[in-house]
Scaffold this active site. Structure first.
Site, PDB file in Angstrom:
ATOM      1  N   GLY A  10       0.837  -1.191   0.000  1.00 48.70           N
ATOM      2  CA  GLY A  10       0.000   0.000   0.000  1.00 48.70           C
ATOM      3  C   GLY A  10       0.868   1.235   0.000  1.00 48.70           C
ATOM      4  O   GLY A  10       2.014   1.202   0.462  1.00 48.70           O
ATOM      5  N   GLN A  37       2.670   9.946   1.377  1.00 46.80           N
ATOM      6  CA  GLN A  37       3.959   9.258   1.504  1.00 46.80           C
ATOM      7  C   GLN A  37       4.911   9.590   0.362  1.00 46.80           C
ATOM      8  O   GLN A  37       6.107   9.343   0.479  1.00 46.80           O
ATOM      9  CB  GLN A  37       3.756   7.740   1.570  1.00 46.80           C
ATOM     10  CG  GLN A  37       3.119   7.269   2.856  1.00 46.80           C
ATOM     11  CD  GLN A  37       2.996   5.776   2.853  1.00 46.80           C
ATOM     12  OE1 GLN A  37       2.019   5.238   2.341  1.00 46.80           O
ATOM     13  NE2 GLN A  37       3.988   5.100   3.406  1.00 46.80           N
ATOM     14  N   CYS A  56       5.690  -0.161   7.338  1.00 38.96           N
ATOM     15  CA  CYS A  56       5.315   1.025   6.576  1.00 38.96           C
ATOM     16  C   CYS A  56       6.523   1.475   5.755  1.00 38.96           C
ATOM     17  O   CYS A  56       7.646   1.520   6.277  1.00 38.96           O
ATOM     18  CB  CYS A  56       4.875   2.136   7.532  1.00 38.96           C
ATOM     19  SG  CYS A  56       4.376   3.663   6.735  1.00 38.96           S
ATOM     20  N   LEU A  57       6.274   1.815   4.503  1.00 46.48           N
ATOM     21  CA  LEU A  57       7.366   2.279   3.645  1.00 46.48           C
ATOM     22  C   LEU A  57       7.966   3.585   4.153  1.00 46.48           C
ATOM     23  O   LEU A  57       9.105   3.899   3.822  1.00 46.48           O
ATOM     24  CB  LEU A  57       6.870   2.436   2.204  1.00 46.48           C
ATOM     25  CG  LEU A  57       6.410   1.144   1.530  1.00 46.48           C
ATOM     26  CD1 LEU A  57       5.851   1.435   0.140  1.00 46.48           C
ATOM     27  CD2 LEU A  57       7.534   0.126   1.463  1.00 46.48           C
ATOM     28  N   HIS A 110      -4.747   1.435   7.285  1.00 49.51           N
ATOM     29  CA  HIS A 110      -3.390   1.979   7.407  1.00 49.51           C
ATOM     30  C   HIS A 110      -3.196   3.142   6.439  1.00 49.51           C
ATOM     31  O   HIS A 110      -2.705   4.208   6.820  1.00 49.51           O
ATOM     32  CB  HIS A 110      -2.377   0.856   7.129  1.00 49.51           C
ATOM     33  CG  HIS A 110      -0.949   1.277   7.169  1.00 49.51           C
ATOM     34  ND1 HIS A 110      -0.091   0.873   8.166  1.00 49.51           N
ATOM     35  CD2 HIS A 110      -0.208   2.054   6.331  1.00 49.51           C
ATOM     36  CE1 HIS A 110       1.110   1.392   7.934  1.00 49.51           C
ATOM     37  NE2 HIS A 110       1.057   2.115   6.818  1.00 49.51           N
ATOM     38  N   GLU A 111      -3.592   2.947   5.180  1.00 46.49           N
ATOM     39  CA  GLU A 111      -3.394   3.993   4.171  1.00 46.49           C
ATOM     40  C   GLU A 111      -4.310   5.191   4.422  1.00 46.49           C
ATOM     41  O   GLU A 111      -3.894   6.340   4.240  1.00 46.49           O
ATOM     42  CB  GLU A 111      -3.587   3.437   2.759  1.00 46.49           C
ATOM     43  CG  GLU A 111      -2.639   2.306   2.378  1.00 46.49           C
ATOM     44  CD  GLU A 111      -1.166   2.588   2.629  1.00 46.49           C
ATOM     45  OE1 GLU A 111      -0.745   3.756   2.586  1.00 46.49           O
ATOM     46  OE2 GLU A 111      -0.418   1.620   2.869  1.00 46.49           O
ATOM     47  N   HIS A 127      -2.827   7.488   6.867  1.00 44.83           N
ATOM     48  CA  HIS A 127      -1.860   8.423   6.277  1.00 44.83           C
ATOM     49  C   HIS A 127      -2.561   9.680   5.753  1.00 44.83           C
ATOM     50  O   HIS A 127      -2.012  10.775   5.833  1.00 44.83           O
ATOM     51  CB  HIS A 127      -1.077   7.770   5.130  1.00 44.83           C
ATOM     52  CG  HIS A 127       0.066   6.929   5.578  1.00 44.83           C
ATOM     53  ND1 HIS A 127       1.113   7.414   6.325  1.00 44.83           N
ATOM     54  CD2 HIS A 127       0.337   5.614   5.367  1.00 44.83           C
ATOM     55  CE1 HIS A 127       1.975   6.447   6.563  1.00 44.83           C
ATOM     56  NE2 HIS A 127       1.528   5.331   5.997  1.00 44.83           N
TER      57      HIS A 127
END
Length: 167
Positions: free
Chosen positions: A47, A52, A90-91, A132-133, A136
């Site tokens: 994701g 991000q 997480c990236l 999660h996304e 963000h």
């Protein structure tokens, strides 16, 4: 398509609420979505939210059982009260993982990459990724959801500890 630079924890773009997308069919938004998909795949993610990649807009891409999808201006709501805890990465927080409790089932709605309305229900990993996304997009990172920071650590150390616990 270029690989975009991923913002890391501490960058202000990750801590603010993202703005709605006015026109998902605009060429810049279509290009952004395509670049985000390529960036997510290059980083081996499942994701990626626009903040991000330093773009404060309400959209994310994710990889599910049906392939890669985009959700623009998402809205999520619970389906029931059942929750589950699981490890997340997480990236924007490379090399770390944490155990996060999230709703097991959600209902979602928004627009797809062509601007068409989409809605449905998701559970398990798909529900977790969508939550999660969407976090963000609201300026929330997963460690902020963790009441127990003893369940937060470097991926290598957590794997080493899990391996030694099994002996």
């Amino acid at each position: 398509m270029p690989i975009l630079k991923i913002a890391r924890m501490g960058h202000p773009v990750l801590l603010r609420e993202a703005e709605p997308v006015d026109d998902p069919t605009h060429p810049e938004i279509r290009r952004l979505i395509a670049d985000m998909v390529e960036t997510m795949q290059d980083a081996s993610g499942i994701g990626l939210a626009a903040p991000q990649v330093h773009v404060p807009l309400r959209l994310f891409v994710w990889r599910g059982t049906a392939g890669v999808s985009a959700l623009v201006n998402p809205e999520l709501e619970p389906v029931g009260e059942e929750v589950e805890s699981a490890w997340e990465g997480c990236l924007s927080i490379p090399g770390l993982r944490g155990c996060v409790t999230r709703l097991k089932r959600i209902r979602f709605r928004g627009l797809d990459a062509e601007g068409n309305p989409v809605e449905g229900e998701a559970e398990g990993m798909t529900a977790r990724v969508m939550q999660h996304e969407t976090d963000h997009l609201d300026g929330v990172m997963y460690p902020m959801r963790m009441p127990d920071l003893s369940l937060f650590g470097f991926t290598e150390e957590l794997a080493r500890a899990a391996g030694s616990a099994g002996r």
